[in-house]
Design an enzyme around this catalytic site. Structure first.
Site, PDB file in Angstrom:
ATOM      1  CB  THR A 119      -3.275  46.952  24.480  1.00 16.65           C
ATOM      2  OG1 THR A 119      -3.963  48.191  24.587  1.00 16.65           O
ATOM      3  CG2 THR A 119      -1.785  47.196  24.339  1.00 16.65           C
ATOM      4  CE  LYS A 159      -2.453  51.145  24.645  1.00 14.89           C
ATOM      5  NZ  LYS A 159      -2.820  52.283  25.467  1.00 14.89           N
ATOM      6  CE  LYS A 188      -3.127  43.470  28.044  1.00 19.84           C
ATOM      7  NZ  LYS A 188      -3.528  44.527  27.111  1.00 19.84           N
TER       8      LYS A 188
HETATM    9  P1  NAP Z   1     -11.516  45.099  31.390  1.00 20.86           P
HETATM   10  O1  NAP Z   1     -12.313  46.128  32.069  1.00 20.86           O
HETATM   11  O2  NAP Z   1     -10.770  44.115  32.218  1.00 20.86           O
HETATM   12  O3  NAP Z   1     -12.495  44.319  30.391  1.00 20.86           O
HETATM   13  C1  NAP Z   1     -12.024  43.223  29.675  1.00 20.86           C
HETATM   14  C2  NAP Z   1     -13.103  42.760  28.728  1.00 20.86           C
HETATM   15  O4  NAP Z   1     -12.613  41.618  28.014  1.00 20.86           O
HETATM   16  C3  NAP Z   1     -14.398  42.299  29.425  1.00 20.86           C
HETATM   17  O5  NAP Z   1     -15.488  42.578  28.591  1.00 20.86           O
HETATM   18  C4  NAP Z   1     -14.172  40.785  29.563  1.00 20.86           C
HETATM   19  O6  NAP Z   1     -15.361  40.048  29.681  1.00 20.86           O
HETATM   20  C5  NAP Z   1     -13.516  40.507  28.228  1.00 20.86           C
HETATM   21  N1  NAP Z   1     -12.730  39.270  28.205  1.00 20.86           N
HETATM   22  C6  NAP Z   1     -11.548  39.040  28.822  1.00 20.86           C
HETATM   23  N2  NAP Z   1     -11.127  37.794  28.548  1.00 20.86           N
HETATM   24  C7  NAP Z   1     -12.045  37.231  27.732  1.00 20.86           C
HETATM   25  C8  NAP Z   1     -12.152  35.972  27.103  1.00 20.86           C
HETATM   26  N3  NAP Z   1     -11.209  35.025  27.232  1.00 20.86           N
HETATM   27  N4  NAP Z   1     -13.241  35.746  26.344  1.00 20.86           N
HETATM   28  C9  NAP Z   1     -14.200  36.686  26.195  1.00 20.86           C
HETATM   29  N5  NAP Z   1     -14.151  37.905  26.756  1.00 20.86           N
HETATM   30  C10 NAP Z   1     -13.081  38.174  27.521  1.00 20.86           C
HETATM   31  O7  NAP Z   1     -10.422  45.726  30.411  1.00 20.86           O
HETATM   32  P2  NAP Z   1     -10.374  47.199  29.768  1.00 20.86           P
HETATM   33  O8  NAP Z   1      -9.760  48.120  30.728  1.00 20.86           O
HETATM   34  O9  NAP Z   1     -11.697  47.501  29.165  1.00 20.86           O
HETATM   35  O10 NAP Z   1      -9.274  46.954  28.620  1.00 20.86           O
HETATM   36  C11 NAP Z   1      -9.599  46.300  27.398  1.00 20.86           C
HETATM   37  C12 NAP Z   1      -8.371  46.379  26.484  1.00 20.86           C
HETATM   38  O11 NAP Z   1      -8.046  47.748  26.246  1.00 20.86           O
HETATM   39  C13 NAP Z   1      -7.115  45.737  27.069  1.00 20.86           C
HETATM   40  O12 NAP Z   1      -6.361  45.158  26.036  1.00 20.86           O
HETATM   41  C14 NAP Z   1      -6.376  46.923  27.673  1.00 20.86           C
HETATM   42  O13 NAP Z   1      -4.979  46.702  27.765  1.00 20.86           O
HETATM   43  C15 NAP Z   1      -6.721  48.015  26.681  1.00 20.86           C
HETATM   44  N6  NAP Z   1      -6.713  49.396  27.192  1.00 20.86           N
HETATM   45  C16 NAP Z   1      -7.242  49.688  28.423  1.00 20.86           C
HETATM   46  C17 NAP Z   1      -7.214  51.006  28.856  1.00 20.86           C
HETATM   47  C18 NAP Z   1      -7.749  51.409  30.219  1.00 20.86           C
HETATM   48  O14 NAP Z   1      -7.403  52.502  30.677  1.00 20.86           O
HETATM   49  N7  NAP Z   1      -8.583  50.615  30.877  1.00 20.86           N
HETATM   50  C19 NAP Z   1      -6.694  52.022  28.053  1.00 20.86           C
HETATM   51  C20 NAP Z   1      -6.191  51.693  26.790  1.00 20.86           C
HETATM   52  C21 NAP Z   1      -6.215  50.366  26.369  1.00 20.86           C
HETATM   53  P3  NAP Z   1     -16.057  39.846  31.110  1.00 20.86           P
HETATM   54  O15 NAP Z   1     -16.869  41.091  31.344  1.00 20.86           O
HETATM   55  O16 NAP Z   1     -16.872  38.627  30.975  1.00 20.86           O
HETATM   56  O17 NAP Z   1     -14.936  39.697  32.126  1.00 20.86           O
END
Ligand code: NAP
Length: 298
Positions: free
Chosen positions: A98, A173, A241
């Site tokens: 997102t 989104k 964010k």
């Molecule tokens: P998350 O669990 O916090 O995972 C974030 C991922 O991004 C991890 O693999 C992390 O790596 C990686 N990452 C973050 N910063 C980085 C960087 N500078 N360089 C390389 N890798 C990096 O987040 P999530 O919940 O999966 O969400 C991912 C995206 O989907 C976000 O944009 C979020 O807003 C969106 N989203 C989330 C949901 C939800 O319900 N969770 C639903 C819809 C959309 P590490 O493992 O090394 O930390």
């Protein structure tokens, strides 16, 4: 016809189950995550591990990114050893994080310099739908590019909506998460009022379930909130964010969003107060002054 080779970059809460669907559907898959240990379950499913985003992209026809913030996607795609370095002419980069429409368009411009194509394809639905393969996927980009990637997206989502040109998936989104943030802030404030008035929160939830505005959200998230369970499915820091991004988009497009501004402030305060790693529903705990739970239903 041989199947597209897929690279998946970012194996967090959402990325790991999404990539697992692609592996289980039989696509040749190469994965990369900043913290390499998170790739292990995917390797068990037959995926290869890449040393860098560039290495993963060099071996793929379709490169998917699912990381946190706009800057993180830029790091993974445009940074040193980023996906752009390895991206093949004719490949597609699909960003499912997102981010803002501005970031989507910036990525599309960079990808075009490699004679490759771009889709922004953020998702609606949290860890549960990601695990079940029932996400709603909002796509910005050219219809033929979407058509090409659709079989891969279908492994992760039940509904795929073409939102328009590059950036439109990201804008749609943000509008969707705006509603989710309002829903949660409204529910939390009603719950606090209910408590302050000496009413039973469980009874309030029953009324909400019976109302014309009942939603499955109250069933899952509402019940968890009543128990004081803020296990992160969608981290509060990510919702914060998203509110920054939607307020930025509103400013850019001159859309009036005064209530959204107030909720943005609420999420920012909750994150500053140390609730960023909890679920976004922890704005309840924040407003309650860190009280652990509203009530424990019997
Ligand atoms: P998350 O669990 O916090 O995972 C974030 C991922 O991004 C991890 O693999 C992390 O790596 C990686 N990452 C973050 N910063 C980085 C960087 N500078 N360089 C390389 N890798 C990096 O987040 P999530 O919940 O999966 O969400 C991912 C995206 O989907 C976000 O944009 C979020 O807003 C969106 N989203 C989330 C949901 C939800 O319900 N969770 C639903 C819809 C959309 P590490 O493992 O090394 O930390």
């Amino acid at each position: 016809m041989s199947r597209e080779r897929v690279a998946f970059l970012g194996l967090g809460t959402m990325g790991a189950p999404m990539a697992a669907h692609i592996a289980k559907a039989g696509y040749p898959l190469i994965v990369w995550n900043r913290t390499p240990a998170k790739a292990r379950p995917l390797i068990t499913l037959g995926a290869k591990a890449a040393k860098s985003p560039a290495h993963a992209a060099a071996e793929a026809d379709v490169v998917i990114t699912m990381v946190s913030r706009p800057q993180d996607v830029e790091d993974v795609v445009l940074g040193p050893s980023g996906a752009l370095e390895g991206l093949q002419a004719g490949a597609v980069l699909v960003d499912m994080s997102t981010v803002s429409p501005v970031t989507s368009r910036k990525l599309a411009g960079a990808v075009a310099t490699k004679h490759a194509e771009f889709l922004d394809a953020p998702v609606v639905g949290s860890k549960g739908p990601a695990t079940d393969g029932t996400l709603v996927i909002l796509v910005g980009g050219l219809p033929p590019t979407l058509k090409r990637c659709e079989p891969i997206l279908r492994t992760m989502g039940k509904t795929i909506i073409h939102a328009g040109n590059v950036g439109c998936g990201s804008a749609l989104k943000l509008a969707t998460n705006l509603m989710l943030g309002h829903l949660s802030a409204g529910f939390v404030e009603a719950l606090i009022l209910v408590q302050a008035a000496g009413l039973d929160p469980q009874r309030f939830l029953e009324v909400v379930h019976a109302s014309p505005f009942a939603s499955p959200w109250y069933q899952t998230k509402g019940v968890g909130m009543l128990k004081g369970d803020f296990t992160p499915h969608f981290a509060l820091k990510h919702m914060r964010k998203d509110f920054e991004l939607m307020c930025g988009l509103a400013k850019e497009t001159r859309a009036a969003v005064p209530v959204t501004e107030a909720i943005r402030k609420l999420f920012a305060e909750a994150e500053s107060a140390g609730k960023g790693e909890l679920d976004y529903s922890a704005i309840l705990a924040h407003l309650q002054g860190n009280a652990p739970a509203v009530v424990t239903p019997s």
